[in-house]
Write a protein that holds these residues in place. Structure first.
Motif, PDB file in Angstrom:
ATOM      1  N   GLY A  91      -3.829 -28.095   9.518  1.00 11.57           N
ATOM      2  CA  GLY A  91      -3.108 -27.303  10.499  1.00 11.57           C
ATOM      3  C   GLY A  91      -1.609 -27.487  10.469  1.00 11.57           C
ATOM      4  O   GLY A  91      -0.889 -26.879  11.277  1.00 11.57           O
ATOM      5  N   VAL A  92      -1.111 -28.284   9.531  1.00 14.01           N
ATOM      6  CA  VAL A  92       0.327 -28.566   9.494  1.00 14.01           C
ATOM      7  C   VAL A  92       1.112 -27.351   8.997  1.00 14.01           C
ATOM      8  O   VAL A  92       2.186 -27.034   9.524  1.00 14.01           O
ATOM      9  N   SER A  93       0.571 -26.654   8.017  1.00 11.86           N
ATOM     10  CA  SER A  93       1.264 -25.465   7.500  1.00 11.86           C
ATOM     11  C   SER A  93       1.477 -24.444   8.614  1.00 11.86           C
ATOM     12  O   SER A  93       2.565 -23.877   8.764  1.00 11.86           O
ATOM     13  N   MET A  94       0.443 -24.202   9.409  1.00 14.40           N
ATOM     14  CA  MET A  94       0.558 -23.238  10.497  1.00 14.40           C
ATOM     15  C   MET A  94       1.516 -23.727  11.583  1.00 14.40           C
ATOM     16  O   MET A  94       2.252 -22.928  12.175  1.00 14.40           O
ATOM     17  N   LEU A  95       1.524 -25.035  11.844  1.00 19.73           N
ATOM     18  CA  LEU A  95       2.424 -25.578  12.859  1.00 19.73           C
ATOM     19  C   LEU A  95       3.881 -25.448  12.428  1.00 19.73           C
ATOM     20  O   LEU A  95       4.741 -25.019  13.213  1.00 19.73           O
ATOM     21  N   VAL A  96       4.177 -25.803  11.177  1.00 16.39           N
ATOM     22  CA  VAL A  96       5.545 -25.673  10.668  1.00 16.39           C
ATOM     23  C   VAL A  96       5.981 -24.212  10.709  1.00 16.39           C
ATOM     24  O   VAL A  96       7.110 -23.893  11.094  1.00 16.39           O
ATOM     25  N   ASP A  97       5.069 -23.313  10.337  1.00 18.42           N
ATOM     26  CA  ASP A  97       5.399 -21.895  10.351  1.00 18.42           C
ATOM     27  C   ASP A  97       5.669 -21.412  11.773  1.00 18.42           C
ATOM     28  O   ASP A  97       6.615 -20.654  12.021  1.00 18.42           O
ATOM     29  N   ALA A  98       4.840 -21.850  12.727  1.00 20.40           N
ATOM     30  CA  ALA A  98       5.028 -21.431  14.120  1.00 20.40           C
ATOM     31  C   ALA A  98       6.375 -21.900  14.663  1.00 20.40           C
ATOM     32  O   ALA A  98       7.077 -21.162  15.369  1.00 20.40           O
ATOM     33  N   ILE A  99       6.762 -23.127  14.329  1.00 19.18           N
ATOM     34  CA  ILE A  99       8.037 -23.669  14.792  1.00 19.18           C
ATOM     35  C   ILE A  99       9.206 -22.878  14.225  1.00 19.18           C
ATOM     36  O   ILE A  99      10.203 -22.631  14.914  1.00 19.18           O
ATOM     37  N   ASN A 100       9.074 -22.425  12.987  1.00 23.33           N
ATOM     38  CA  ASN A 100      10.186 -21.762  12.310  1.00 23.33           C
ATOM     39  C   ASN A 100      10.208 -20.250  12.486  1.00 23.33           C
ATOM     40  O   ASN A 100      11.141 -19.590  12.018  1.00 23.33           O
ATOM     41  N   HIS A 101       9.175 -19.684  13.128  1.00 17.09           N
ATOM     42  CA  HIS A 101       9.124 -18.229  13.284  1.00 17.09           C
ATOM     43  C   HIS A 101       8.735 -17.863  14.710  1.00 17.09           C
ATOM     44  O   HIS A 101       7.742 -17.175  14.946  1.00 17.09           O
ATOM     45  N   ARG A 102       9.529 -18.318  15.649  1.00 22.38           N
ATOM     46  CA  ARG A 102       9.335 -17.919  17.046  1.00 22.38           C
ATOM     47  C   ARG A 102       9.971 -16.551  17.225  1.00 22.38           C
ATOM     48  O   ARG A 102      11.198 -16.409  17.132  1.00 22.38           O
ATOM     49  N   ARG A 103       9.143 -15.537  17.445  1.00 20.61           N
ATOM     50  CA  ARG A 103       9.603 -14.156  17.459  1.00 20.61           C
ATOM     51  C   ARG A 103       9.296 -13.483  18.793  1.00 20.61           C
ATOM     52  O   ARG A 103       8.427 -13.936  19.538  1.00 20.61           O
ATOM     53  N   PRO A 104       9.970 -12.358  19.076  1.00 18.58           N
ATOM     54  CA  PRO A 104       9.597 -11.568  20.249  1.00 18.58           C
ATOM     55  C   PRO A 104       8.134 -11.153  20.162  1.00 18.58           C
ATOM     56  O   PRO A 104       7.581 -11.000  19.064  1.00 18.58           O
ATOM     57  N   THR A 105       7.505 -10.950  21.304  1.00 14.12           N
ATOM     58  CA  THR A 105       6.069 -10.680  21.320  1.00 14.12           C
ATOM     59  C   THR A 105       5.702  -9.420  20.547  1.00 14.12           C
ATOM     60  O   THR A 105       4.595  -9.327  20.012  1.00 14.12           O
ATOM     61  N   GLN A 106       6.614  -8.443  20.470  1.00 13.41           N
ATOM     62  CA  GLN A 106       6.280  -7.202  19.778  1.00 13.41           C
ATOM     63  C   GLN A 106       6.396  -7.330  18.258  1.00 13.41           C
ATOM     64  O   GLN A 106       5.911  -6.458  17.531  1.00 13.41           O
ATOM     65  N   GLN A 128     -13.200 -17.210  14.242  1.00 15.71           N
ATOM     66  CA  GLN A 128     -12.917 -18.263  15.209  1.00 15.71           C
ATOM     67  C   GLN A 128     -12.803 -19.640  14.574  1.00 15.71           C
ATOM     68  O   GLN A 128     -12.440 -20.604  15.245  1.00 15.71           O
ATOM     69  N   GLU A 129     -13.121 -19.759  13.295  1.00 12.56           N
ATOM     70  CA  GLU A 129     -13.091 -21.076  12.658  1.00 12.56           C
ATOM     71  C   GLU A 129     -12.561 -21.021  11.232  1.00 12.56           C
ATOM     72  O   GLU A 129     -13.065 -21.687  10.327  1.00 12.56           O
ATOM     73  N   ASP A 130     -11.535 -20.211  11.049  1.00 16.68           N
ATOM     74  CA  ASP A 130     -10.845 -20.168   9.756  1.00 16.68           C
ATOM     75  C   ASP A 130     -10.400 -21.584   9.378  1.00 16.68           C
ATOM     76  O   ASP A 130      -9.776 -22.285  10.187  1.00 16.68           O
ATOM     77  N   THR A 131     -10.718 -22.009   8.176  1.00 12.05           N
ATOM     78  CA  THR A 131     -10.515 -23.415   7.825  1.00 12.05           C
ATOM     79  C   THR A 131      -9.061 -23.844   7.789  1.00 12.05           C
ATOM     80  O   THR A 131      -8.759 -25.032   7.889  1.00 12.05           O
ATOM     81  N   VAL A 132      -8.125 -22.881   7.686  1.00 11.36           N
ATOM     82  CA  VAL A 132      -6.704 -23.239   7.671  1.00 11.36           C
ATOM     83  C   VAL A 132      -5.993 -22.787   8.950  1.00 11.36           C
ATOM     84  O   VAL A 132      -4.763 -22.800   9.013  1.00 11.36           O
ATOM     85  N   PHE A 133      -6.765 -22.363   9.963  1.00 13.08           N
ATOM     86  CA  PHE A 133      -6.228 -22.022  11.287  1.00 13.08           C
ATOM     87  C   PHE A 133      -5.280 -20.830  11.252  1.00 13.08           C
ATOM     88  O   PHE A 133      -4.359 -20.730  12.049  1.00 13.08           O
ATOM     89  N   GLY A 134      -5.513 -19.905  10.312  1.00 14.82           N
ATOM     90  CA  GLY A 134      -4.568 -18.819  10.094  1.00 14.82           C
ATOM     91  C   GLY A 134      -4.738 -17.606  10.979  1.00 14.82           C
ATOM     92  O   GLY A 134      -3.862 -16.741  11.022  1.00 14.82           O
TER      93      GLY A 134
END
Length: 296
Positions: free
Chosen positions: A87-102, A250-256
């Motif tokens: 889940g680290v790849s998704m976490l790093v991506d989430a931190i670096n791509h905080r975008r407007p909801t649309q 609901q259970e994608d192995t890389v949390f994507g």
């Protein structure tokens, strides 16, 4: 430096182990490097103190990392796979791509992207092995106000119906199978033909796969198509479209999986429409807009 001016460091003991290590970081190290290294040492030492591993367990951890490195090649990056399933790849991506909801959300790049494809005409069928249920993808690239973005480039790739990317089966799949690169038109539109994506296991014949097995986890990725959308003046989007009927959403192995990326797939039974697309009826159709955030 003589004995009288030599810097004094704290001696190592269990209670203050991280402090002893971090004290050795040189005075001229840039602040960001110091911050990162210090945090890694603190958290690593805290984990070791919580776990209290035996010498044999710590050696097993070192051997795991060694074997992970040995599994890497020009087309397979086992450390990316490790980052993904933790889940680290998704976490790093989430931190670096905080975008407007649309704006379209990012998700994981994955290890099988191939750069440098030539541009294909809109409507191209990227499925070259003839396997799978026919699919047509219609899409539009717009800004956060809904205005079309022309001239955007869109990379697309997915597995074949057997669950493998072309680079995993060189000499078996046609070269460039299920890969394409397109350009949005004046209305921001692009479209292509393909096959309905299916779930597939990540490569699980290496140390990461063995780790998943020991943790009681399956290796399956939810069915998806990869996209990279780039346009001058806008943030690049790395994302997927997921099939809504996949059993592993609901259970994608890389949390994507993200709710906004689950596509609206329609099962079409229309012989005339199928014939115009070069398909046989029935076929699948999906429409998905990609909304880009302007660069700051």
């Amino acid at each position: 430096m003589n004995a009288s001016t030599k810097q004094s460091f704290p001696l190592f003991d269990e209670a203050h182990s991280a402090e002893a290590v971090n004290a050795r970081i040189g005075p001229n190290v840039d602040p960001r490097t110091r911050e990162i290294a210090s945090a890694v040492v603190r958290h690593l030492h805290a984990a070791v103190k919580e776990i209290e591993p035996t010498h044999e367990e710590w050696l097993a951890a070192i051997n795991f990392l060694t074997n992970t490195g040995h599994m890497c090649s020009d087309w397979r990056q086992e450390f990316i796979l490790l980052s993904d399933v933790l889940g680290v790849s998704m976490l790093v991506d989430a931190i670096n791509h905080r975008r407007p909801t649309q704006a379209t959300e990012n998700t994981i790049l994955g290890p099988f992207f191939v750069d440098g494809l030539s541009i294909s005409d809109n409507g191209t069928n990227i499925c070259r092995d003839g396997k799978g249920e026919p699919l047509v993808v219609h899409s539009r690239v717009v800004d956060i106000k809904g205005a079309p973005i022309s001239g955007a480039t869109i990379d697309v790739w997915q597995t074949n119906d057997d669950g493998f990317y072309d680079v995993q089966q060189q000499g078996i799949q046609p070269e460039g199978n299920l890969r394409g690169k397109f350009t949005s038109d004046a209305d921001g539109r692009f479209w292509f033909r393909s096959v309905k994506p299916r779930f597939y296991p990540i490569p699980d014949d290496g140390p990461v796969g063995k780790m998943l097995g020991k943790l009681g986890r399956h290796p399956n990725r939810a069915a998806h198509i990869h996209f990279i959308i780039e346009a001058p003046g806008f943030e690049t989007v790395i994302t997927h479209i997921f099939a809504p009927d996949c059993p592993y959403l609901q259970e994608d192995t890389v949390f994507g999986v993200k709710e906004s990326l689950i596509g609206r797939f329609e099962h079409v039974e229309d012989a005339d429409a199928a014939e115009k697309l070069g398909f046989t009826s029935p076929f699948w159709s999906v429409e998905q807009d990609f909304v880009l955030k302007p660069l700051a």
